[in-house]
Design a protein around this motif. Structure first.
Motif, PDB file in Angstrom:
ATOM      1  N   THR A 112      36.627 -11.359 -57.171  1.00  0.00           N
ATOM      2  CA  THR A 112      37.289 -11.304 -58.480  1.00  0.00           C
ATOM      3  C   THR A 112      36.375 -10.641 -59.518  1.00  0.00           C
ATOM      4  OG1 THR A 112      36.578 -13.606 -58.870  1.00  0.00           O
ATOM      5  CG2 THR A 112      38.860 -13.245 -58.142  1.00  0.00           C
ATOM      6  N   LYS A 113      35.075 -10.918 -59.433  1.00  0.00           N
ATOM      7  CA  LYS A 113      34.129 -10.279 -60.358  1.00  0.00           C
ATOM      8  C   LYS A 113      34.066  -8.777 -60.100  1.00  0.00           C
ATOM      9  CE  LYS A 113      29.327 -10.469 -61.964  1.00  0.00           C
ATOM     10  NZ  LYS A 113      28.008 -11.155 -61.815  1.00  0.00           N
ATOM     11  N   LYS A 114      33.968  -8.408 -58.830  1.00  0.00           N
ATOM     12  CA  LYS A 114      33.885  -6.991 -58.458  1.00  0.00           C
ATOM     13  C   LYS A 114      35.108  -6.220 -58.933  1.00  0.00           C
ATOM     14  CE  LYS A 114      33.607  -4.033 -54.322  1.00  0.00           C
ATOM     15  NZ  LYS A 114      33.534  -4.028 -52.848  1.00  0.00           N
ATOM     16  N   ASN A 115      36.273  -6.870 -58.934  1.00  0.00           N
ATOM     17  CA  ASN A 115      37.511  -6.208 -59.328  1.00  0.00           C
ATOM     18  C   ASN A 115      37.927  -6.521 -60.763  1.00  0.00           C
ATOM     19  OD1 ASN A 115      38.709  -4.822 -56.779  1.00  0.00           O
ATOM     20  ND2 ASN A 115      37.929  -6.789 -56.037  1.00  0.00           N
ATOM     21  N   LYS A 116      36.966  -7.067 -61.531  1.00  0.00           N
ATOM     22  CA  LYS A 116      37.168  -7.310 -62.976  1.00  0.00           C
ATOM     23  C   LYS A 116      38.380  -8.194 -63.263  1.00  0.00           C
ATOM     24  CE  LYS A 116      34.891  -3.016 -64.438  1.00  0.00           C
ATOM     25  NZ  LYS A 116      34.314  -2.714 -63.120  1.00  0.00           N
ATOM     26  N   LEU A 117      38.535  -9.244 -62.439  1.00  0.00           N
ATOM     27  CA  LEU A 117      39.582 -10.235 -62.645  1.00  0.00           C
ATOM     28  C   LEU A 117      38.945 -11.457 -63.303  1.00  0.00           C
ATOM     29  CD1 LEU A 117      41.374  -9.867 -59.189  1.00  0.00           C
ATOM     30  CD2 LEU A 117      42.145  -8.955 -61.379  1.00  0.00           C
ATOM     31  N   HIS A 118      39.058 -11.532 -64.626  1.00  0.00           N
ATOM     32  CA  HIS A 118      38.381 -12.581 -65.400  1.00  0.00           C
ATOM     33  C   HIS A 118      39.015 -13.934 -65.134  1.00  0.00           C
ATOM     34  CE1 HIS A 118      36.808 -14.811 -68.858  1.00  0.00           C
ATOM     35  NE2 HIS A 118      35.853 -13.888 -68.898  1.00  0.00           N
ATOM     36  N   PRO A 119      38.208 -14.992 -64.970  1.00  0.00           N
ATOM     37  CA  PRO A 119      38.757 -16.312 -64.613  1.00  0.00           C
ATOM     38  C   PRO A 119      39.719 -16.896 -65.640  1.00  0.00           C
ATOM     39  CG  PRO A 119      36.397 -16.441 -65.100  1.00  0.00           C
ATOM     40  CD  PRO A 119      36.732 -15.011 -64.965  1.00  0.00           C
ATOM     41  N   HIS A 120      39.621 -16.494 -66.901  1.00  0.00           N
ATOM     42  CA  HIS A 120      40.523 -17.043 -67.917  1.00  0.00           C
ATOM     43  C   HIS A 120      41.787 -16.208 -68.095  1.00  0.00           C
ATOM     44  CE1 HIS A 120      37.645 -20.112 -68.974  1.00  0.00           C
ATOM     45  NE2 HIS A 120      36.709 -19.193 -69.158  1.00  0.00           N
ATOM     46  N   LEU A 121      41.904 -15.143 -67.317  1.00  0.00           N
ATOM     47  CA  LEU A 121      43.089 -14.292 -67.379  1.00  0.00           C
ATOM     48  C   LEU A 121      44.291 -15.030 -66.806  1.00  0.00           C
ATOM     49  CD1 LEU A 121      44.048 -11.331 -67.968  1.00  0.00           C
ATOM     50  CD2 LEU A 121      43.483 -10.817 -65.593  1.00  0.00           C
ATOM     51  N   LYS A 122      45.426 -14.929 -67.499  1.00  0.00           N
ATOM     52  CA  LYS A 122      46.663 -15.514 -66.984  1.00  0.00           C
ATOM     53  C   LYS A 122      47.268 -14.577 -65.936  1.00  0.00           C
ATOM     54  CE  LYS A 122      47.773 -19.419 -69.242  1.00  0.00           C
ATOM     55  NZ  LYS A 122      48.868 -19.540 -70.216  1.00  0.00           N
ATOM     56  N   TYR A 123      47.756 -15.141 -64.870  1.00  0.00           N
ATOM     57  CA  TYR A 123      48.339 -14.347 -63.792  1.00  0.00           C
ATOM     58  C   TYR A 123      49.471 -13.459 -64.319  1.00  0.00           C
ATOM     59  CZ  TYR A 123      50.678 -13.178 -59.394  1.00  0.00           C
ATOM     60  OH  TYR A 123      51.266 -12.508 -58.353  1.00  0.00           O
ATOM     61  N   ARG A 124      50.332 -14.014 -65.169  1.00  0.00           N
ATOM     62  CA  ARG A 124      51.490 -13.253 -65.663  1.00  0.00           C
ATOM     63  C   ARG A 124      51.092 -12.106 -66.580  1.00  0.00           C
ATOM     64  NH1 ARG A 124      54.027 -18.071 -69.376  1.00  0.00           N
ATOM     65  NH2 ARG A 124      52.387 -18.164 -70.955  1.00  0.00           N
ATOM     66  N   ALA A 125      49.857 -12.138 -67.106  1.00  0.00           N
ATOM     67  CA  ALA A 125      49.389 -11.076 -67.998  1.00  0.00           C
ATOM     68  C   ALA A 125      48.834  -9.883 -67.221  1.00  0.00           C
ATOM     69  CB  ALA A 125      48.314 -11.625 -68.938  1.00  0.00           C
ATOM     70  N   MET A 126      48.708 -10.033 -65.920  1.00  0.00           N
ATOM     71  CA  MET A 126      48.159  -8.967 -65.094  1.00  0.00           C
ATOM     72  C   MET A 126      49.235  -7.954 -64.719  1.00  0.00           C
ATOM     73  SD  MET A 126      46.047 -11.640 -62.705  1.00  0.00           S
ATOM     74  CE  MET A 126      45.619 -10.490 -61.421  1.00  0.00           C
ATOM     75  N   SER A 127      48.828  -6.714 -64.476  1.00  0.00           N
ATOM     76  CA  SER A 127      49.759  -5.699 -63.979  1.00  0.00           C
ATOM     77  C   SER A 127      50.187  -6.076 -62.561  1.00  0.00           C
ATOM     78  CB  SER A 127      49.083  -4.331 -63.962  1.00  0.00           C
ATOM     79  OG  SER A 127      48.051  -4.304 -62.989  1.00  0.00           O
ATOM     80  N   LYS A 128      51.274  -5.455 -62.098  1.00  0.00           N
ATOM     81  CA  LYS A 128      51.756  -5.747 -60.749  1.00  0.00           C
ATOM     82  C   LYS A 128      50.694  -5.408 -59.710  1.00  0.00           C
ATOM     83  CE  LYS A 128      55.740  -5.243 -57.734  1.00  0.00           C
ATOM     84  NZ  LYS A 128      57.125  -4.727 -57.584  1.00  0.00           N
ATOM     85  N   GLY A 129      49.985  -4.321 -59.952  1.00  0.00           N
ATOM     86  CA  GLY A 129      48.934  -3.926 -59.020  1.00  0.00           C
ATOM     87  C   GLY A 129      47.817  -4.942 -58.946  1.00  0.00           C
ATOM     88  N   MET A 130      47.395  -5.448 -60.103  1.00  0.00           N
ATOM     89  CA  MET A 130      46.324  -6.444 -60.133  1.00  0.00           C
ATOM     90  C   MET A 130      46.799  -7.767 -59.529  1.00  0.00           C
ATOM     91  SD  MET A 130      43.488  -5.192 -61.182  1.00  0.00           S
ATOM     92  CE  MET A 130      43.941  -3.772 -60.204  1.00  0.00           C
ATOM     93  N   GLN A 131      48.072  -8.105 -59.717  1.00  0.00           N
ATOM     94  CA  GLN A 131      48.616  -9.308 -59.078  1.00  0.00           C
ATOM     95  C   GLN A 131      48.578  -9.169 -57.563  1.00  0.00           C
ATOM     96  OE1 GLN A 131      52.540  -9.835 -60.725  1.00  0.00           O
ATOM     97  NE2 GLN A 131      51.790 -10.686 -62.656  1.00  0.00           N
TER      98      GLN A 131
END
Length: 299
Positions: A112-131
């Motif tokens: 998640t760190k390598k792919n810049k997925l911050h732990p406080h990010l909401k799943y629904r706020a992510m793009s479809k690709g990042m989901q």
């Protein structure tokens, strides 16, 4: 995993019948079928989201309907009933650590760190690709032995798709895990799977090992002097296209002897073409009306 006589119906309609299958470790399997053929029902049945009408599923020779802890060896996220949307990635980590006893937190944090997925990010706020990328990370970090992935590459851009595939293939190579993937993009599937299951009319109609298929099958384009197709061709092939006198067909068990017999019919044109998984899908799943719409007739 061994599946014996799996049957499932919904609203008094048979969806799956007589499914008998063995899945080997380290194998990537493509589940192919038309919309409504039962692919999602198959995944939900394996994951325990549906009770089976009949049949058994074994892992390491144990019935997972009796030993329910074995369900931790199966990972599946149901896209239709996806509970992830309302939670942060931090909260989802908490859930999945408790759902899977062997969850690899260290690998999860690294990816998640390598792919810049911050732990406080909401799943629904992510793009479809990042989901899609995040669900892939969850899948491999669950350390489940069997990953059921329903259209995991759908809607992903080229860069994210490449990243997702890289993570999956590396994980299979390192951990000898089994993956079943359904996808409408057969070109993508063909590049990664070892085996293809074709689901049609409630059953697994065909089970191809791609290495054997590439070795034994041929796609041939033929033209004969008349529109009459030799019986030999009819009996040994599956039609892809028939336009005028031009026949394009797949011969699944192609031998030198068969080639000699076809050549004896003195075709005007005899040309071998590249065979793709999409060709196999079309030959086995297109119905007669669709073949006729190409301007041909059924052999």
């Amino acid at each position: 995993m061994k599946i014996e006589n799996l049957q499932k119906g919904i609203d008094q309609q048979d969806i799956l019948q007589d499914i008998n299958l063995t899945l080997k470790q380290g194998e990537i399997v493509g589940l192919i079928g038309r919309n409504g053929s039962g692919k999602t029902t198959f995944f939900r049945s394996l994951a325990g989201h549906y009770e089976l009408d009949q049949g058994k599923i074994f892992i390491n020779q144990e019935d997972i309907q009796i030993n329910k802890i074995l369900r931790q060896k199966i990972f599946y996220i149901d896209e239709q009933y996806n509970f992830l949307s309302n939670y942060s990635l931090n909260k989802l980590l908490f859930f999945y650590q408790h759902a899977y006893a062997d969850f690899n937190k260290e690998k999860y944090l690294s990816l998640t760190k390598k792919n810049k997925l911050h732990p406080h990010l909401k799943y629904r706020a992510m793009s479809k690709g990042m989901q899609g990328l995040y669900k892939t990370i969850l899948a491999i970090c669950s350390n489940a032995e069997y990953l059921l992935l329903d259209e995991p590459l759908d809607g992903l851009d080229v860069i994210v798709k490449k990243n997702v595939l890289g993570i999956l293939l590396e994980d299979v190579s390192e951990n000898n895990r089994s993956i079943i993937i359904s996808s409408h993009n057969l070109n993508e599937l063909e590049s990664i799977i070892d085996r293809a299951l074709i689901l049609k009319h409630t059953r697994i109609q065909l089970d191809y090992h791609l290495e054997a298929l590439r070795e034994n099958a041929r796609k041939i384009q033929l033209v004969f002097k008349t529109k009459k197709v030799p019986t030999l061709v009819k009996e040994n092939s599956q039609l892809l296209h028939f336009q005028g006198r031009v026949i394009t067909a797949i011969f699944e068990n192609y031998t030198e002897e068969l080639q000699t017999l076809i050549q004896a019919e003195q075709p005007i044109l005899f040309e071998e073409l590249p065979l793709t998984l999409e060709d196999v899908f079309e030959a086995n799943l297109a119905n007669k009306n669709e073949v006729n719409s190409l301007g041909g007739v059924i052999l």
